[in-house]
Design a protein around this motif. Structure first.
Motif, short mmCIF file in Angstrom:
data_model
loop_
_atom_site.label_atom_id
_atom_site.label_comp_id
_atom_site.label_asym_id
_atom_site.label_seq_id
_atom_site.Cartn_x
_atom_site.Cartn_y
_atom_site.Cartn_z
N LEU A 148 4.11 19.10 5.59
CA LEU A 148 5.46 18.53 5.48
C LEU A 148 5.77 18.19 4.03
O LEU A 148 6.90 18.37 3.57
N GLU A 149 4.76 17.68 3.32
CA GLU A 149 4.96 17.40 1.90
C GLU A 149 5.34 18.66 1.16
O GLU A 149 6.20 18.66 0.28
N MET A 150 4.66 19.77 1.51
CA MET A 150 4.94 21.04 0.86
C MET A 150 6.38 21.48 1.12
O MET A 150 6.99 22.17 0.34
N ARG A 151 6.92 21.03 2.27
CA ARG A 151 8.29 21.40 2.63
C ARG A 151 9.29 20.38 2.12
O ARG A 151 10.47 20.45 2.46
N LYS A 152 8.79 19.41 1.33
CA LYS A 152 9.66 18.39 0.74
C LYS A 152 10.45 17.63 1.81
O LYS A 152 11.62 17.30 1.61
N ASP A 182 10.11 9.12 5.12
CA ASP A 182 10.13 8.43 6.41
C ASP A 182 10.05 9.42 7.57
O ASP A 182 9.47 9.13 8.61
N GLU A 183 10.62 10.60 7.35
CA GLU A 183 10.54 11.59 8.43
C GLU A 183 9.10 12.10 8.55
O GLU A 183 8.61 12.34 9.66
N ILE A 184 8.43 12.28 7.39
CA ILE A 184 7.01 12.70 7.44
C ILE A 184 6.24 11.71 8.29
O ILE A 184 5.52 12.09 9.22
N ALA A 185 6.41 10.43 7.99
CA ALA A 185 5.66 9.40 8.71
C ALA A 185 5.90 9.53 10.21
O ALA A 185 4.97 9.47 11.02
N LYS A 186 7.16 9.73 10.57
CA LYS A 186 7.52 9.81 11.99
C LYS A 186 6.87 11.04 12.65
O LYS A 186 6.25 10.93 13.71
#
Lengths: 264, 354, 286
Positions: free
Chosen positions: B109-113, B117-121
């Motif tokens: 997800l980080e790679m997809r920027k 907060d959405e990553i965490a979810k």
């Protein structure tokens, strides 16, 4: 390895030999606290005067700073130069990669006395003798092979699947290297740093050829000092150096496992 | 025989003429495949058959020598791995050893920027999906093999890949855990409606989990079909013997009929000359001599609890027969002569060259 | 597995060149060129005034071969180095065997003790030996305390041999340990159940199995002994003449570079011979 009883004879023999091996390092400790003005063992009186004497000796302090700066510069350059090379040779596998690694590690096979002479003759031509850049270049010749070897081993033992996993998750090749490969090589990088630093800081043969009255490294200064007079000053200095070495070794052992780094 | 393959271009994942050649040998030879959206397709075959290489080409980890890989109408053949948007679950899990479980899952997800907060979810959801809630801050080395496998699954799922790829993901787990993970992977894949490819050398894994199975051998596609197709209507001798167990018997065919032990079987096409006749051990019935069928002599009887297994000599060839035990049957002694019979649809005849 | 067949991709040549260019540069400028130049220089001419002239002359080589001083130097270097190697082996073997049989934290501690000297400057360790061996050193004060005559342990071959033996021990121990990998305790146990007493086990089982490590350690130590010069210089006090010390003197003091160059080439020839012997020995062992 399973616990096995070791015969008392072997134990005794091993400890005698350990005593022999460590004797020269151990005797410098009491000598450094000698109150005599020349070397004598056991000393006839005790004092701590030789420790402050190191810092009052302009030649030694200058040599220490030269050595420290030199070792740091060499270590940084070594990592910067050897890491890309190790990556290219291990991961990109160009034709003749094997031959190239042999060539790049070949300076280790050459006795330093021969290498020192060879470098002396060429560097003299370019006015690099007794200069800081000259010393850096000479040290790089012997530290780079170590760095290349340790880093190449570290790289080749990494599981490629982990890097592949990162790239399927969307990481570009550079991101994979930065976020996955480098952190996983941590112990290799620490080992390389320690090894390069110690090799450069302790290097004496090449430095003897490369230094002059204008610039001296600490081991060279110590060598000349001992050659003329073996007084307790060098003992005090030696104790400090041994402590420094032990510190580096302990840090490496804590962070990456000593056995892994040096014995493989 | 039902043809279950979809016409070219109809699949969500479309593989056309995919080939991988190395110096000296062809790992994957002209593979054509259409996978409809939401299906779970197994690549099944012995080691070295090209199934993993095919998967790695789909993921972009191995460049294809020729052929196209198209996903949802977009040709990905020349696209770099990190831009393909596929999730791959590795055999070795390939977790990032220096990152926590949560960091592992968040990586894609980080790679997809994706916003923080959405990553965490989404990481939380994915970890819950694989029942690892509470293990977020653990390092991979602190987890069991099964748990590592779940992290690998969550990490691949969380990016909502267009295609989910599995490279023998269960082969490092023990039998019990494997069954559990099988069901779990199947449930999750169905629930999310993800198109997935599952490489395995374990036929029971392929048959029980997947909608369709691609059987591969020596770089070639042997058969594509549903598990029932493969088992009941194997197209080639290889499929018949690789999927399930079978007797491979030598016979000679003339005029479209093969002869074995005095019985004649319809041979497909105009096969003539030496052929192989295949019958599965548990599809053979035994009767006392004199009954219908081929005569044979029992050489060895083995009682294995749920089945009773006989090795029977029929005209110099050994036929293996398995009977389900119901209790009370007598084990026939070696030397007893019996008659073997089977239904015509249980017999397959192939050219012997196969 | 097919995955294993997939070789790492051959990326662009340009990238490879860019990545290895720095190390290649250091290697070429700091190793290849100097070494080739050294070989070339051994054929230069030196005029009686001491000036060096670029030429192709066999004069230096003629001097090295004809002058008995150099013949003695070579023989001296080789015999002293062989003696040091043998002593190093004898002193290191018990430590290596003991290390091999220990385990856990204790082993780590012992390993640190073996490696630490390796990471300590030869100057420091030689200095320690001066403290032990000199006229007012540990040994002589002990000896005179016992009412015996003081010994000459420094500024002669004895000092050089003792010092170098100790300095080379860590290398030998590590080489032996690497070779001990083949030593499976179960093999010794098997020999023991077959009725072999401990010393026979050592002679018939342990020693042959550890031969490759011994050979490697000996090669390493011999080579390092031939080329070492800090310790011979300081403990020999200019009274022990070895190839390495002579090279340094010719290079720095006398400034006869062609002579230093040809002596260096001689060291390399001895290295080559040692390597050939080692490969032969290894083939005989395995």
């Amino acid at each position: 390895m399973d616990e096995r009883p070791v015969s008392p004879a072997l134990k005794l023999l091993a400890f005698l030999m350990f005593a022999f091996l460590l004797a020269p390092l151990i005797v410098v400790v009491p000598i450094s606290f000698s109150g005599d003005s020349y070397m004598m063992f056991p000393p006839s009186s005790w004092s701590v005067k030789w420790y402050p004497a190191i810092f009052l000796d302009g030649k030694m302090t200058a040599a220490f700073w030269t050595s420290l700066l030199l070792a740091c510069a060499v270590t940084v350059l070594c990592l910067v130069i050897a890491l890309p090379a190790a990556f290219a040779l291990v991961r990109l596998r160009p034709r003749g990669a094997e031959a190239l690694s042999s060539l790049f590690t070949a300076p280790l096979l050459l006795p330093t006395i021969v290498l020192g002479l060879a470098i002396l003759i060429v560097f003299a031509r370019y006015g690099l003798l007794a200069t800081f850049p000259g010393l850096v270049a000479a040290h790089l010749v012997v530290t780079l092979p170590y760095a290349l070897r340790v880093l190449a081993t570290a790289l080749s033992t990494l599981p490629i699947a982990v890097e592949e996993a990162a790239s399927t998750l969307g990481a570009s090749p550079f991101t994979v290297f930065r976020r996955i490969t480098l952190p996983m090589m941590k112990s290799g990088l620490i080992g390389t740093t320690a090894l390069c630093f110690l090799v450069s800081f302790d290097e004496v043969v090449l430095s003897l050829f490369m230094t002059g009255p204008r610039i001296q490294t600490l081991p060279v200064a110590m060598y000349h000092h001992v050659e003329q007079q073996a007084d307790p000053l060098v003992a005090a200095l030696s104790v400090l150096l041994v402590v420094l070495t032990l510190l580096v070794v302990l840090v490496v052992d804590r962070t990456s496992g000593l056995a892994k780094t040096f014995v493989k | 025989m039902t043809d279950t393959s979809t016409a070219p271009g109809q699949g969500f994942l479309s593989i056309r003429g995919l080939t991988k050649r190395y110096a000296g040998f062809t790992a994957v030879d002209n593979l054509d495949l259409e996978v409809p959206k939401g299906e779970l397709v197994a690549f099944l075959g012995p080691s070295g058959c090209g199934k993993t290489t095919s998967l790695r080409m789909i993921a972009g980890l191995v460049p294809a020598t020729s052929g196209r890989i198209v996903v949802g109408g977009q040709d990905l053949t020349e696209v770099a791995t990190h831009r393909r948007d596929m999730g791959l679950v590795f055999q070795s899990y390939a977790l990032f050893p220096h990152m926590s479980v949560a960091k592992n899952v968040a990586f894609g997800l980080e790679m997809r920027k994706v916003p923080k907060d959405e990553i965490a979810k989404r990481v939380k959801e994915a970890i819950a999906l694989v029942h690892l809630t509470g293990k977020e801050e653990h390092r991979p080395a602190q987890l069991s093999g099964g748990q590592q496998q779940r992290v690998a699954l969550a990490r691949a799922l969380v990016i909502r890949p267009s295609i989910l790829l599995f490279d023998e993901p269960l082969s490092n787990l023990d039998a019990k855990l494997r069954d559990e993970m099988r069901n779990e992977i199947r449930d999750i894949q169905r629930r999310l409606g993800i198109t997935a490819i599952f490489v395995t050398h374990d036929q029971s894994e392929a048959l029980t989990m997947c909608d369709k199975v691609v059987v591969m051998n020596q770089g070639r596609l042997e058969q594509l079909g549903t598990p029932v197709d493969l088992y009941e209507r194997p197209k080639t001798a290889f499929v018949a013997s690789f999927v399930g167990r079978t007797n491979r018997l030598k016979a000679v065919a003339t005029d479209g009929f093969a002869d074995f032990g005095g019985q004649r079987f319809a041979a497909p096409g105009d096969l003539s000359g030496p052929v192989e006749v295949m019958v599965r051990p548990h599809r053979i019935a035994l009767a006392p001599t004199g009954g219908e069928g081929v005569a044979g002599t029992i050489m060895r009887a083995t009682f294995a609890g749920d089945i009773l297994q006989y090795d029977i000599d029929v005209a110099g060839q050994t036929v293996s027969v398995e009977l389900a035990t119901r209790g009370g049957e007598t084990v026939l002694a070696p030397g007893t002569t019996v008659a073997l019979s089977w239904r015509p649809q249980d017999v397959f005849v192939y050219g012997a060259a196969a | 597995m097919p995955a294993a067949v997939a070789k790492p991709r051959r990326n662009g040549l340009a990238l490879v060149i860019a990545l290895i260019a720095p190390i290649a540069l250091v290697n070429a400028f700091g190793f290849l060129a100097p070494v080739l130049n050294l070989a070339r220089m051994s054929f230069y001419e030196v005029e009686p005034t001491g000036t060096m002239r670029e030429a192709f002359s066999l004069a230096t080589w003629g001097k090295v071969i004809a002058d008995t001083f150099y013949a003695e130097l070579i023989v001296n270097s080789i015999t002293v180095s062989l003696g040091i190697t043998l002593l190093t082996l004898i002193c290191s073997y018990p430590i290596a065997l003991y290390l091999h049989r220990s385990s856990g934290t204790w082993r780590t501690i012992l390993l640190v003790l073996v490696i630490s000297p390796l990471l300590t400057s030869a100057v420091v360790r030689t200095y320690g030996w001066i403290a032990i061996l000199s006229e007012n050193g540990l040994v002589n004060n002990l000896v005179s305390g016992l009412g015996l005559e003081r010994l000459r342990l420094m500024f002669n071959k004895t000092g050089v041999v003792i010092g170098l033996t100790e300095i080379l021990m860590p290398y030998m121990i590590l080489a032996l340990l690497a070779g001990f990998g083949r030593l499976d305790p179960r093999v010794e146990e098997a020999a023991s159940t077959l009725g072999a007493p401990p010393f026979t086990i050592f002679r018939r089982i342990i020693l042959p199995l550890t031969m490759p490590g011994i050979a490697l350690g000996c090669l390493l130590c011999f080579v390092l002994a031939v080329s070492s010069f800090i310790t011979p210089k300081l403990l020999g006090g200019g009274r022990v003449f070895l190839l390495a010390t002579e090279i340094y003197d010719q290079a720095i003091v006398t400034l006869n570079w062609p002579l230093a160059a040809s002596l260096s080439i001689l060291v390399l020839v001895i290295f080559g011979a040692a390597l050939v012997l080692y490969t032969r020995a290894l083939r005989a062992i395995l």
